[in-house]
Design a protein around this motif. Structure first.
Motif, PDB file in Angstrom:
ATOM      1  N   PHE A   2       0.854  -1.203   0.000  1.00 51.43           N
ATOM      2  CA  PHE A   2       0.000   0.000   0.000  1.00 51.43           C
ATOM      3  C   PHE A   2       0.887   1.250   0.000  1.00 51.43           C
ATOM      4  O   PHE A   2       1.889   1.300   0.716  1.00 51.43           O
ATOM      5  CB  PHE A   2      -0.825   0.069   1.291  1.00 51.43           C
ATOM      6  N   ASP A   3       0.495   2.230  -0.768  1.00 48.81           N
ATOM      7  CA  ASP A   3       1.209   3.515  -0.720  1.00 48.81           C
ATOM      8  C   ASP A   3       0.819   4.265   0.553  1.00 48.81           C
ATOM      9  O   ASP A   3      -0.313   4.144   1.014  1.00 48.81           O
ATOM     10  CB  ASP A   3       0.797   4.399  -1.905  1.00 48.81           C
ATOM     11  N   PHE A   4       1.757   5.028   1.058  1.00 52.18           N
ATOM     12  CA  PHE A   4       1.454   5.860   2.231  1.00 52.18           C
ATOM     13  C   PHE A   4       0.951   7.207   1.715  1.00 52.18           C
ATOM     14  O   PHE A   4       1.691   8.197   1.702  1.00 52.18           O
ATOM     15  CB  PHE A   4       2.690   6.028   3.119  1.00 52.18           C
ATOM     16  N   THR A   5      -0.279   7.237   1.302  1.00 52.70           N
ATOM     17  CA  THR A   5      -0.824   8.461   0.686  1.00 52.70           C
ATOM     18  C   THR A   5      -0.763   9.641   1.648  1.00 52.70           C
ATOM     19  O   THR A   5      -0.671  10.789   1.225  1.00 52.70           O
ATOM     20  CB  THR A   5      -2.278   8.227   0.250  1.00 52.70           C
ATOM     21  N   PHE A   6      -0.767   9.342   2.933  1.00 46.97           N
ATOM     22  CA  PHE A   6      -0.724  10.408   3.932  1.00 46.97           C
ATOM     23  C   PHE A   6       0.674  11.025   4.056  1.00 46.97           C
ATOM     24  O   PHE A   6       0.878  11.942   4.839  1.00 46.97           O
ATOM     25  CB  PHE A   6      -1.222   9.899   5.299  1.00 46.97           C
ATOM     26  N   CYS A   7       1.632  10.489   3.299  1.00 47.13           N
ATOM     27  CA  CYS A   7       2.987  11.070   3.303  1.00 47.13           C
ATOM     28  C   CYS A   7       3.364  11.547   1.909  1.00 47.13           C
ATOM     29  O   CYS A   7       4.553  11.641   1.577  1.00 47.13           O
ATOM     30  CB  CYS A   7       4.005  10.035   3.791  1.00 47.13           C
ATOM     31  N   ASP A   8       2.369  11.843   1.108  1.00 46.02           N
ATOM     32  CA  ASP A   8       2.596  12.201  -0.298  1.00 46.02           C
ATOM     33  C   ASP A   8       3.445  13.451  -0.503  1.00 46.02           C
ATOM     34  O   ASP A   8       3.971  13.669  -1.594  1.00 46.02           O
ATOM     35  CB  ASP A   8       1.252  12.387  -1.025  1.00 46.02           C
ATOM     36  N   GLU A   9       3.559  14.269   0.560  1.00 48.68           N
ATOM     37  CA  GLU A   9       4.368  15.478   0.388  1.00 48.68           C
ATOM     38  C   GLU A   9       5.862  15.139   0.250  1.00 48.68           C
ATOM     39  O   GLU A   9       6.647  16.000  -0.147  1.00 48.68           O
ATOM     40  CB  GLU A   9       4.134  16.452   1.547  1.00 48.68           C
ATOM     41  N   TYR A  10       6.231  13.910   0.580  1.00 50.19           N
ATOM     42  CA  TYR A  10       7.640  13.518   0.463  1.00 50.19           C
ATOM     43  C   TYR A  10       7.829  12.640  -0.773  1.00 50.19           C
ATOM     44  O   TYR A  10       6.903  11.952  -1.207  1.00 50.19           O
ATOM     45  CB  TYR A  10       8.078  12.731   1.715  1.00 50.19           C
ATOM     46  N   TYR A  46      10.152   7.875   7.150  1.00 47.78           N
ATOM     47  CA  TYR A  46      10.080   8.440   8.507  1.00 47.78           C
ATOM     48  C   TYR A  46       8.636   8.864   8.799  1.00 47.78           C
ATOM     49  O   TYR A  46       8.097   8.607   9.882  1.00 47.78           O
ATOM     50  CB  TYR A  46      11.005   9.656   8.614  1.00 47.78           C
ATOM     51  N   CYS A  47       8.034   9.537   7.814  1.00 46.62           N
ATOM     52  CA  CYS A  47       6.658  10.020   7.981  1.00 46.62           C
ATOM     53  C   CYS A  47       5.722   8.828   8.213  1.00 46.62           C
ATOM     54  O   CYS A  47       4.909   8.819   9.146  1.00 46.62           O
ATOM     55  CB  CYS A  47       6.254  10.812   6.736  1.00 46.62           C
TER      56      CYS A  47
END
Ligand SMILES: Cc1cc2nc3c(=O)[nH]c(=O)nc-3n(C[C@H](O)[C@H](O)[C@H](O)COP(=O)(O)OP(=O)(O)OC[C@H]3O[C@@H](n4cnc5c(N)ncnc54)[C@H](O)[C@@H]3O)c2cc1C
Length: 428
Positions: A329-337, A346-347
């Protein structure tokens, strides 16, 4: 202590005939697809991670007997109920250890049952086994702790000790993999019918396939610093996995999980540097104490967790991952990185991290000079006579596995010391 149900026991390390059953999930699943042959750095298969070597991946062992959860109650308490020297009272809530101030000697406990207050006095000594949260709480309520903390709750000090000041735990986070196949859902009725007949999925405790132990800091070490649990798909829709940081983006991420289709890899840092603490919320024994597991308080822990993600790459190359066409799964909640960058991981780790509920060491066993020492090497509370603590709160620090079995060891050792101190034969 144990009764290991296995065709392959290394008797130098394992036992049988003891009260605590250890068994594998039946029928055993084929793990050969998890082997990465031909790669030097590949994590090896280990037959028994509780025997000679721990480093590698192994089939998950469980405390189950005939498909039901084994516990202190089933292994020790219930078989002892008919003993003339054993007395048990249930639904009793201990509120205080009675300690004679002038002699600093434990005399018994106060407890509540059915709304009434009782006192139980000891002839020999008092043993507290309330676990890593309640044992320190009870000691503090009884006047054993740091004076500054106790005085805030008007508890007068009997013995100054760093109770609750050294809380250790394993830190964890989970990643999810979507597979190319969905297994059918099964009704709870069917699963329950199978369970009462001693078979089926519910007899397996959970759906963990393997535990993998590695040392990411020192590849030649025989002591792991990380554990990876691979959880298979389940035919039952389970509740959304718990996370400690309730932030909406992460909730969206976990709501995507499909238990019939997705595999889980849980990552556990076994020896974090961070030290948490437990403090009293009030002097009311019914108030839960304040628990701070201090996840990532020490920045080294986050870096170690990040280093552990190298194992995902290996896992992705296994025939198993290829067979199911697993995609993380992609970590969509860390998309800013930037995807897969250190900042991205890390996020993700920080937002998904949780306590594994393996708290320990809040009543630390250590030499007197240790700044966090509370009990000595026979579990006696420093400065107080006739008072021992026997549970996972006394662990000097984290262990390289889950805590439950080690708590049975602590109980067994405590029993031996007590019998030897009072000249009681081990056969009694
Ligand atoms: C959700 C969860 C899942 C876990 N899963 C695993 C696992 O799969 N494998 C594993 O190895 N470990 C697991 N652990 C950790 C393991 O359960 C604990 O480390 C272990 O049970 C600790 O044993 P203990 O004897 O120290 O304390 P406990 O097992 O907590 O026993 C303490 C007992 O004291 C009682 N008590 C506390 N205060 C009072 C009071 N004031 N008066 C009277 N009674 C009191 C409690 O009710 C409890 O029965 C899990 C923990 C949790 C919370």
């Amino acid at each position: 202590m144990e009764n290991f149900q296995s065709d392959n026991i290394d008797l130098r390390y394992r036992g049988f005939g003891g009260p605590l059953n250890v068994a594998y999930k039946e029928p055993k699943q084929d793990l050969s697809q998890l082997k990465l042959s031909g790669k030097e750095e590949a994590v090896p298969y280990v037959e028994d991670y509780n025997a000679k070597g721990q480093i590698g991946f192994s089939r998950h062992q469980r405390n189950i007997r005939c498909g039901k959860r084994e516990s202190g109650a089933t292994a020790y308490v219930r078989p002892s109920m008919t003993r003339h020297n054993f007395n048990l009272t249930l639904n009793a809530f201990v509120t205080k250890i009675i300690i004679d101030r002038s002699t600093k000697t434990a005399k018994g406990v106060e407890f509540m049952k059915s709304g009434k207050k009782y006192v139980a006095l000891s002839k020999k000594e008092v043993i507290i086994s309330g676990g890593a949260v309640n044992s320190p709480q009870l000691l503090m309520l009884s006047g054993i702790g740091l004076e500054d903390d106790l005085s805030k709750h008007n508890i007068s000090l009997i013995q100054e000790l760093p109770v609750g000041q050294y809380l250790k735990d394993h830190a964890g986070f989970k990643v999810y993999y979507r597979s190319n196949q969905t297994i059918p859902k099964e009704s709870f009725r069917k699963l329950l019918e199978e369970f009462v007949q001693g078979r089926g999925m519910l007899t397996n405790l959970d759906n963990t396939l393997t535990y993998t132990y590695v040392n990411t800091k020192n590849k030649s070490s025989t002591v792991p610093n990380m554990e990876f649990a691979l959880l298979a798909r389940t035919p039952v829709p389970e509740p959304i996995p718990e996370i400690t940081n309730y932030i909406p983006e992460v909730e969206n991420y976990t709501q995507n999980i499909n238990q019939q289709r997705d595999f889980t890899l849980a990552v556990h840092l076994l020896h974090p540097e961070s030290v948490g603490r437990i403090k009293l919320k009030s002097s009311d024994p019914k108030d839960f104490p304040l628990i701070d597991v201090a996840l990532f308080d020490d920045p080294q822990d986050l870096e170690l967790m990040y280093n552990g993600t190298e194992i995902f790459k290996q896992f992705g190359e296994t025939p198993f991952a290829k067979h199911y066409n697993l995609t993380m799964f992609d970590f969509t909640f860390c998309d800013e990185y930037e995807r897969d960058s250190k900042a991205y991981w890390y996020c993700a780790i920080q937002k998904l991290a949780y306590s594994t509920y393996h708290m320990s060491s809040t009543v630390k066993m250590a030499p007197r000079k240790d700044p966090f020492a509370v009990v000595d090497n026979k579990l006696r509370v420093y400065g107080i006579k006739k008072l021992r603590v026997a549970d996972c709160s006394i662990m000097p620090t984290t262990i390289s596995g889950h805590n439950n079995a080690a708590c049975f060891v602590i109980g067994e050792r405590a029993a031996d010391w007590i019998k030897s101190d009072y000249g009681i034969s081990t056969m009694e």
